[in-house]
Design a protein around this motif. Structure first.
Motif, PDB file in Angstrom:
ATOM      1  N   ARG A   1     -10.583  36.767 -12.820  1.00 22.80           N
ATOM      2  CA  ARG A   1     -10.630  38.170 -13.245  1.00 22.80           C
ATOM      3  C   ARG A   1      -9.774  38.395 -14.492  1.00 22.80           C
ATOM      4  NH1 ARG A   1     -11.024  41.828  -7.778  1.00 22.80           N
ATOM      5  NH2 ARG A   1     -12.822  40.727  -6.936  1.00 22.80           N
ATOM      6  N   THR A   2      -8.682  37.666 -14.604  1.00 25.24           N
ATOM      7  CA  THR A   2      -7.853  37.772 -15.807  1.00 25.24           C
ATOM      8  C   THR A   2      -8.624  37.236 -17.008  1.00 25.24           C
ATOM      9  OG1 THR A   2      -5.842  37.539 -14.494  1.00 25.24           O
ATOM     10  CG2 THR A   2      -5.648  37.110 -16.849  1.00 25.24           C
ATOM     11  N   TYR A   3      -9.358  36.150 -16.817  1.00 29.66           N
ATOM     12  CA  TYR A   3     -10.167  35.608 -17.905  1.00 29.66           C
ATOM     13  C   TYR A   3     -11.231  36.617 -18.347  1.00 29.66           C
ATOM     14  CZ  TYR A   3     -13.272  32.630 -20.600  1.00 29.66           C
ATOM     15  OH  TYR A   3     -14.042  32.115 -21.606  1.00 29.66           O
ATOM     16  N   ALA A   4     -11.828  37.300 -17.380  1.00 27.63           N
ATOM     17  CA  ALA A   4     -12.854  38.292 -17.715  1.00 27.63           C
ATOM     18  C   ALA A   4     -12.276  39.429 -18.559  1.00 27.63           C
ATOM     19  CB  ALA A   4     -13.485  38.848 -16.446  1.00 27.63           C
ATOM     20  N   ALA A   5     -11.001  39.719 -18.384  1.00 28.96           N
ATOM     21  CA  ALA A   5     -10.353  40.800 -19.138  1.00 28.96           C
ATOM     22  C   ALA A   5      -9.449  40.250 -20.238  1.00 28.96           C
ATOM     23  CB  ALA A   5      -9.539  41.663 -18.172  1.00 28.96           C
ATOM     24  N   TRP A   6      -9.573  38.975 -20.561  1.00 25.86           N
ATOM     25  CA  TRP A   6      -8.645  38.303 -21.465  1.00 25.86           C
ATOM     26  C   TRP A   6      -8.531  38.987 -22.829  1.00 25.86           C
ATOM     27  CZ3 TRP A   6      -4.613  35.683 -20.769  1.00 25.86           C
ATOM     28  CH2 TRP A   6      -4.046  34.928 -21.778  1.00 25.86           C
ATOM     29  N   ALA A   7      -9.632  39.450 -23.378  1.00 27.78           N
ATOM     30  CA  ALA A   7      -9.585  40.104 -24.685  1.00 27.78           C
ATOM     31  C   ALA A   7      -8.658  41.316 -24.669  1.00 27.78           C
ATOM     32  CB  ALA A   7     -10.992  40.523 -25.111  1.00 27.78           C
ATOM     33  N   ARG A   8      -8.602  42.018 -23.529  1.00 34.09           N
ATOM     34  CA  ARG A   8      -7.745  43.203 -23.397  1.00 34.09           C
ATOM     35  C   ARG A   8      -6.293  42.856 -23.109  1.00 34.09           C
ATOM     36  NH1 ARG A   8      -8.315  45.946 -18.829  1.00 34.09           N
ATOM     37  NH2 ARG A   8      -9.962  44.673 -17.974  1.00 34.09           N
ATOM     38  N   VAL A   9      -6.065  41.828 -22.266  1.00 31.33           N
ATOM     39  CA  VAL A   9      -4.719  41.608 -21.726  1.00 31.33           C
ATOM     40  C   VAL A   9      -3.930  40.511 -22.421  1.00 31.33           C
ATOM     41  CG1 VAL A   9      -5.377  42.434 -19.441  1.00 31.33           C
ATOM     42  CG2 VAL A   9      -5.469  39.999 -19.926  1.00 31.33           C
ATOM     43  N   ARG A  10      -4.562  39.708 -23.251  1.00 30.36           N
ATOM     44  CA  ARG A  10      -3.837  38.565 -23.821  1.00 30.36           C
ATOM     45  C   ARG A  10      -2.711  38.981 -24.749  1.00 30.36           C
ATOM     46  NH1 ARG A  10      -8.288  36.008 -27.875  1.00 30.36           N
ATOM     47  NH2 ARG A  10      -7.808  37.337 -29.641  1.00 30.36           N
ATOM     48  N   ARG A  11      -2.802  40.121 -25.363  1.00 29.70           N
ATOM     49  CA  ARG A  11      -1.743  40.584 -26.267  1.00 29.70           C
ATOM     50  C   ARG A  11      -0.617  41.281 -25.504  1.00 29.70           C
ATOM     51  NH1 ARG A  11      -3.158  37.335 -29.660  1.00 29.70           N
ATOM     52  NH2 ARG A  11      -4.895  37.742 -31.032  1.00 29.70           N
ATOM     53  N   ARG A  12      -0.916  41.709 -24.276  1.00 28.14           N
ATOM     54  CA  ARG A  12       0.103  42.341 -23.432  1.00 28.14           C
ATOM     55  C   ARG A  12       0.675  41.294 -22.493  1.00 28.14           C
ATOM     56  NH1 ARG A  12      -3.263  46.965 -20.961  1.00 28.14           N
ATOM     57  NH2 ARG A  12      -4.941  46.669 -22.404  1.00 28.14           N
ATOM     58  N   ASP A  13       1.227  41.719 -21.397  1.00 22.94           N
ATOM     59  CA  ASP A  13       1.807  40.798 -20.419  1.00 22.94           C
ATOM     60  C   ASP A  13       0.698  40.310 -19.486  1.00 22.94           C
ATOM     61  OD1 ASP A  13       3.326  39.377 -18.642  1.00 22.94           O
ATOM     62  OD2 ASP A  13       4.689  41.020 -18.145  1.00 22.94           O
ATOM     63  N   ALA A  14       0.087  39.194 -19.852  1.00 24.91           N
ATOM     64  CA  ALA A  14      -1.051  38.667 -19.094  1.00 24.91           C
ATOM     65  C   ALA A  14      -0.636  38.254 -17.681  1.00 24.91           C
ATOM     66  CB  ALA A  14      -1.680  37.491 -19.834  1.00 24.91           C
ATOM     67  N   TYR A  15       0.579  37.729 -17.519  1.00 28.93           N
ATOM     68  CA  TYR A  15       1.038  37.332 -16.179  1.00 28.93           C
ATOM     69  C   TYR A  15       1.170  38.545 -15.274  1.00 28.93           C
ATOM     70  CZ  TYR A  15       3.700  35.385 -12.355  1.00 28.93           C
ATOM     71  OH  TYR A  15       4.116  35.027 -11.096  1.00 28.93           O
ATOM     72  N   ALA A  16       1.694  39.648 -15.792  1.00 31.76           N
ATOM     73  CA  ALA A  16       1.805  40.869 -14.988  1.00 31.76           C
ATOM     74  C   ALA A  16       0.416  41.354 -14.573  1.00 31.76           C
ATOM     75  CB  ALA A  16       2.538  41.959 -15.760  1.00 31.76           C
TER      76      ALA A  16
END
Length: 174
Positions: free
Chosen positions: A43-58
């Protein structure tokens, strides 16, 4: 590889073990933990474009907590297959295993919500406000669940280990 895939692979490699450990503490089952951590990474990969610049681990940890919480709410049905899962890898670390069993048995006295709060608050070391946000609870509920959970853990930790007796006069275990 697509743009950002290499970056995600690095993130997944660096975060996978931590996510699995948090999932194990939340579920108490190694296989469920592996599945939950993998699903959180998908699910993180599916949203990677949105979350990679923020705290992806959170973000991944929040997804993980939500997946585990959803499983408590509606259990998944499993279906038998002819193919057996991989067997556990034998470890030679008796102390680590003993500590892990002790921790899991101590966490077993907690309700699922208390367990989630205790793990996120004290193992992941999140502030109460972030725990409340990740579990979609009020701050007061998080504080209450944390307090009750810690009280239950204190009782569980203070109870004598099975097979040991206390000397009534000195309080020494034999």
């Amino acid at each position: 590889m697509a743009r950002g895939d290499e970056e995600f692979v690095e993130f997944a490699t660096a975060s996978s073990a931590r996510l699995q450990h948090v999932a194990f503490l939340l579920t108490g089952d190694r296989h469920e933990a592996e599945e939950a951590a993998q699903a959180a990474l998908v699910r993180t990969y599916a949203a990677w474009a949105r979350v990679r610049r923020r705290d992806a681990y959170a973000y991944a940890r929040t997804v993980l907590a939500n997946l585990v919480t959803d499983k408590w709410r509606r259990p998944l049905r499993e279906y038998a297959t002819e193919q057996l899962p991989e067997g556990p890898v034998p470890r030679d670390l008796a102390d680590e295993v003993t500590r892990r069993r002790w921790l899991i048995s101590a966490l077993d006295v907690l309700s699922p919500r208390e367990r989630a709060v205790i793990v996120l608050r004290h193992y992941v070391d999140l502030p109460e406000a972030e725990v409340a946000r990740e579990l979609n609870l009020s701050l007061g509920t998080v504080k209450s669940l944390n307090s009750r959970g810690l009280a239950k853990l204190r009782v569980a930790v203070d109870s004598p280990v099975p097979g040991q007796r206390r000397n009534q006069e000195s309080g020494v275990r034999r």
